[in-house]
Write an enzyme that holds these catalytic residues in place. Structure first.
Site, PDB file in Angstrom:
ATOM      1  N   GLY A  72      -0.401   7.121   1.665  1.00 55.04           N
ATOM      2  CA  GLY A  72       0.187   8.447   1.829  1.00 55.04           C
ATOM      3  C   GLY A  72      -0.417   9.258   2.965  1.00 55.04           C
ATOM      4  O   GLY A  72      -0.555  10.477   2.865  1.00 55.04           O
ATOM      5  N   LEU A  73      -0.780   8.569   4.049  1.00 58.79           N
ATOM      6  CA  LEU A  73      -1.266   9.224   5.264  1.00 58.79           C
ATOM      7  C   LEU A  73      -2.462  10.145   5.027  1.00 58.79           C
ATOM      8  O   LEU A  73      -2.568  11.207   5.631  1.00 58.79           O
ATOM      9  CB  LEU A  73      -0.150  10.017   5.960  1.00 58.79           C
ATOM     10  CG  LEU A  73       1.071   9.229   6.448  1.00 58.79           C
ATOM     11  CD1 LEU A  73       2.063  10.171   7.139  1.00 58.79           C
ATOM     12  CD2 LEU A  73       0.689   8.101   7.404  1.00 58.79           C
ATOM     13  N   CYS A  86       6.477   5.606   8.578  1.00 64.57           N
ATOM     14  CA  CYS A  86       5.646   5.450   7.378  1.00 64.57           C
ATOM     15  C   CYS A  86       6.545   5.500   6.142  1.00 64.57           C
ATOM     16  O   CYS A  86       7.256   6.484   5.927  1.00 64.57           O
ATOM     17  CB  CYS A  86       4.580   6.512   7.274  1.00 64.57           C
ATOM     18  SG  CYS A  86       3.618   6.317   5.759  1.00 64.57           S
ATOM     19  N   ASN A 139      -2.365   7.579  16.474  1.00 65.06           N
ATOM     20  CA  ASN A 139      -1.143   7.529  15.671  1.00 65.06           C
ATOM     21  C   ASN A 139      -0.811   8.945  15.209  1.00 65.06           C
ATOM     22  O   ASN A 139      -1.627   9.609  14.565  1.00 65.06           O
ATOM     23  CB  ASN A 139      -1.365   6.582  14.481  1.00 65.06           C
ATOM     24  CG  ASN A 139      -0.111   6.369  13.661  1.00 65.06           C
ATOM     25  OD1 ASN A 139       0.395   7.286  13.040  1.00 65.06           O
ATOM     26  ND2 ASN A 139       0.390   5.143  13.650  1.00 65.06           N
ATOM     27  N   GLY A 180      -3.774  -5.942  11.308  1.00 64.98           N
ATOM     28  CA  GLY A 180      -3.838  -4.944  10.239  1.00 64.98           C
ATOM     29  C   GLY A 180      -4.596  -5.408   9.022  1.00 64.98           C
ATOM     30  O   GLY A 180      -5.829  -5.401   8.990  1.00 64.98           O
ATOM     31  N   ASN A 188       0.839  -1.191   0.000  1.00 64.97           N
ATOM     32  CA  ASN A 188       0.000   0.000   0.000  1.00 64.97           C
ATOM     33  C   ASN A 188       0.866   1.229   0.000  1.00 64.97           C
ATOM     34  O   ASN A 188       1.968   1.243   0.550  1.00 64.97           O
ATOM     35  CB  ASN A 188      -0.955   0.016   1.202  1.00 64.97           C
ATOM     36  CG  ASN A 188      -0.328   0.672   2.420  1.00 64.97           C
ATOM     37  OD1 ASN A 188      -0.299   1.907   2.533  1.00 64.97           O
ATOM     38  ND2 ASN A 188       0.206  -0.132   3.317  1.00 64.97           N
TER      39      ASN A 188
END
Lengths: 259, 313
Positions: free
Chosen positions: B72-73, B130, B99, B265, B69
């Protein structure tokens, strides 16, 4: 409401080259209220392939708890799905997403349904429902070649049906947009599902019409949690506004999202 | 006392199972399937000061027993997360682990300071790992001194304990773990995704628009187990383990490696009910294995003079 159910395979057959028609039985059919929704299928009990496969719903029969999908066996997931036999069980999550709004086409008006390749299947249930509401339906269905054509007669039973192949081996030669222009088809509402360039061309060609487009995007969860299938909106093309194809779509009104 | 209840800094958990950040949004979607109060905790999606749209699509690609994946936050920004998402989550009896992400040190500090004041946020997870953002993130997670300094600064402003999420994309994860422990971290969460890539057979080009992405799913479980095994023997702070967990058996393996709680997850994408299913199966499995309490499993792989379960009267 979304359900997760083990559905039973009632039939699975190849109806065109690498194109399979799969009918499943399960109580979640009672939740299927719109054409154009999809289901998320687990094709194997193993971790490979890991993710579910989003497949559109082609026909809903609530009286018998049956629904039908048409898919192309192309990747390792859909190839496994093509091997399912009568009596096998398939783990189904659905129905998911928002489908085509049938109420947007008034009784007595004409709706043009344009499909491309594996985008054709959801238009079948849509056409059935429009017909039930006394809407005139015209179908323009595009395929790569003769071997890939399916459901021609079924669509023809519901309304005028134009088949288009890229190589001209069946029906008209060219693209769906060429045929709509050549035949001078007149309509009030346009519903479409297929490759993005086709959707883009149709949206650009008929800005004054009531257009509904069904988008395709790689998905993770299918329920809106993973943010894999987002797209931008036309109103805010560079900002933070987004739509999720899985839960806000897959059907969007023309002009809503950036395609 | 329940066989599953565990106490970690800031977190009194009714069970040690929680969805991992980025795999559960802010819980709304999964609340259609079950009562979120069933969960031990929820690690909410990474929050940055400003909203982020994230990367272009395709953002995901499947791999053998896993997925890549590069989201991109994407998140609605600090204000909306506090006012809308955390406020909505408050209806559930579940402590939240927030987070915290950013590009600059100041970003992390601002998010940490504000989000840690929210009553249902019981701990922070400092996202220094990340792999999918161009600046920040990963740089903080690969240089021990930088990670230590950031941890220290975030600790100074946070009202709740701080867990640091470690990246597996380093040559020496023990060194990283020790550095953030020295910086004052209350706990560790590990592992984040492994950087990977997939190329399209026809075009020869990367499948992901971001070219690279983070690998998750069952494929990475052995890496997570190994890293937790190594790190847990060298730090004195608890570890929340993650990386390919799908079943109660996987959870026990993570505990054996040295974890004190476990996050799930990618499995949430495959089975939306996976967390409650694991929570239901854990006591059965613990009984089968002869444990009175799940915490007895922590570090069993390396603990010496361990009282073997079958020796118990």
């Amino acid at each position: 409401m979304i359900r997760n159910e083990e559905c039973i395979v009632l039939s699975n057959q190849e109806i065109a080259h690498n194109i399979f028609e799969l009918t499943l039985k399960g109580e979640l059919v009672q939740q299927m209220n719109e054409p154009g929704q999809f289901v998320h299928l687990k094709v194997s009990d193993s971790v490979d392939p890991l993710l579910r496969r989003p497949i559109s719903i082609a026909k809903i029969d609530q009286a018998t708890d049956m629904f039908t999908m048409i898919f192309r066996a192309e990747g390792n997931g859909t190839k496994l799905l093509a091997q399912k036999r009568v009596g096998d069980v398939v783990d189904v999550l659905g129905p998911l997403g928002n489908g085509f709004p049938v109420e947007e086409a008034k009784a007595g008006s004409t709706a043009l349904l344009v499909g491309g390749g594996i985008g054709v299947p959801p238009l079948y249930e849509l056409s059935l429902r429009l017909k039930m509401r006394n809407v005139n339906v015209i179908h323009v269905l595009g395929f790569a070649t003769k071997d890939a054509v399916f459901y021609e007669e079924k669509f023809a039973e519901l309304g005028d049906t134009y088949i288009v192949t890229v190589d001209g081996t069946h029906g008209e030669k060219g693209f769906v947009t060429d045929v709509i222009a050549e035949q001078n088809l007149s309509f009030e509402t346009l519903y479409t599902c297929g490759p993005t360039p086709m959707l883009r061309a149709l949206e650009a060609a008929y800005p004054e019409k009531n257009v509904y487009l069904s988008l395709e995007e790689r998905m993770g969860c299918g329920i809106g949690a993973c943010f894999a299938c987002v797209c931008r909106t036309q109103e805010d093309p560079t900002g933070y506004t987004y739509k999720k194809v899985c839960t806000d779509g897959p059907v969007f009104k023309g002009g809503e999202v950036l395609i | 006392m329940s066989q599953l209840a565990v106490n970690l800094p800031g977190l009194q958990l009714k069970n040690p199972i929680m969805p991992a950040s980025g795999c559960f949004g802010f819980g709304r979607e999964y609340s259609q399937f079950y009562d979120l109060s069933t969960l031990g905790s929820i690690m909410i999606k990474a929050t940055t000061v400003e909203p982020r749209f994230g990367n272009p699509t395709p953002r995901v690609a499947e791999t053998t027993a896993g997925m890549l994946n590069a989201i991109g936050l994407q998140n609605p920004g600090l204000k909306k997360v506090i006012n809308e998402e955390l406020a909505w989550l408050d209806q559930f009896d579940v402590p939240i682990i927030a987070n915290v992400a950013g590009s600059l040190e100041e970003d992390y500090i601002e998010v940490a300071r504000e989000i840690s004041k929210v009553s249902n946020v019981h701990a922070l997870e400092l996202n220094i790992s990340c792999p999918n953002v161009k600046t920040g993130g990963i740089a903080f997670g690969t240089i021990p001194e930088v990670a230590k300094e950031l941890t220290k600064r975030v600790k100074e402003v946070s009202s709740v304990p701080v867990y640091v999420k470690l990246s597996p994309n380093v040559s020496n994860i023990v060194e990283m773990a020790k550095a953030v422990e020295a910086g004052g971290a209350d706990g560790l969460t590990m592992i984040n995704t492994l950087i990977g890539m997939r190329l399209d057979l026809k075009t020869g080009k990367p499948v992901l628009a971001n070219n690279t992405g983070g690998l998750s799913g069952p494929a990475i479980k052995p890496v997570a187990i190994r890293m937790i095994y190594e790190v847990s023997q060298h730090v004195n702070i608890p570890i929340i383990g993650m990386g390919g967990v799908q079943s109660a058996e996987d959870v026990i393996e993570f505990f054996y490696a040295g974890a004190s709680a476990v996050a799930v997850g990618t499995a949430n994408f495959v089975d939306p009910l996976v967390c409650p299913k694991i929570i239901e199966q854990l006591p059965v499995l613990l009984n089968e294995l002869g444990f009175d309490h799940i915490s007895e499993c922590t570090g069993r792989s390396w603990k010496k003079n361990e009282k073997l379960a079958y020796h118990r009267a």
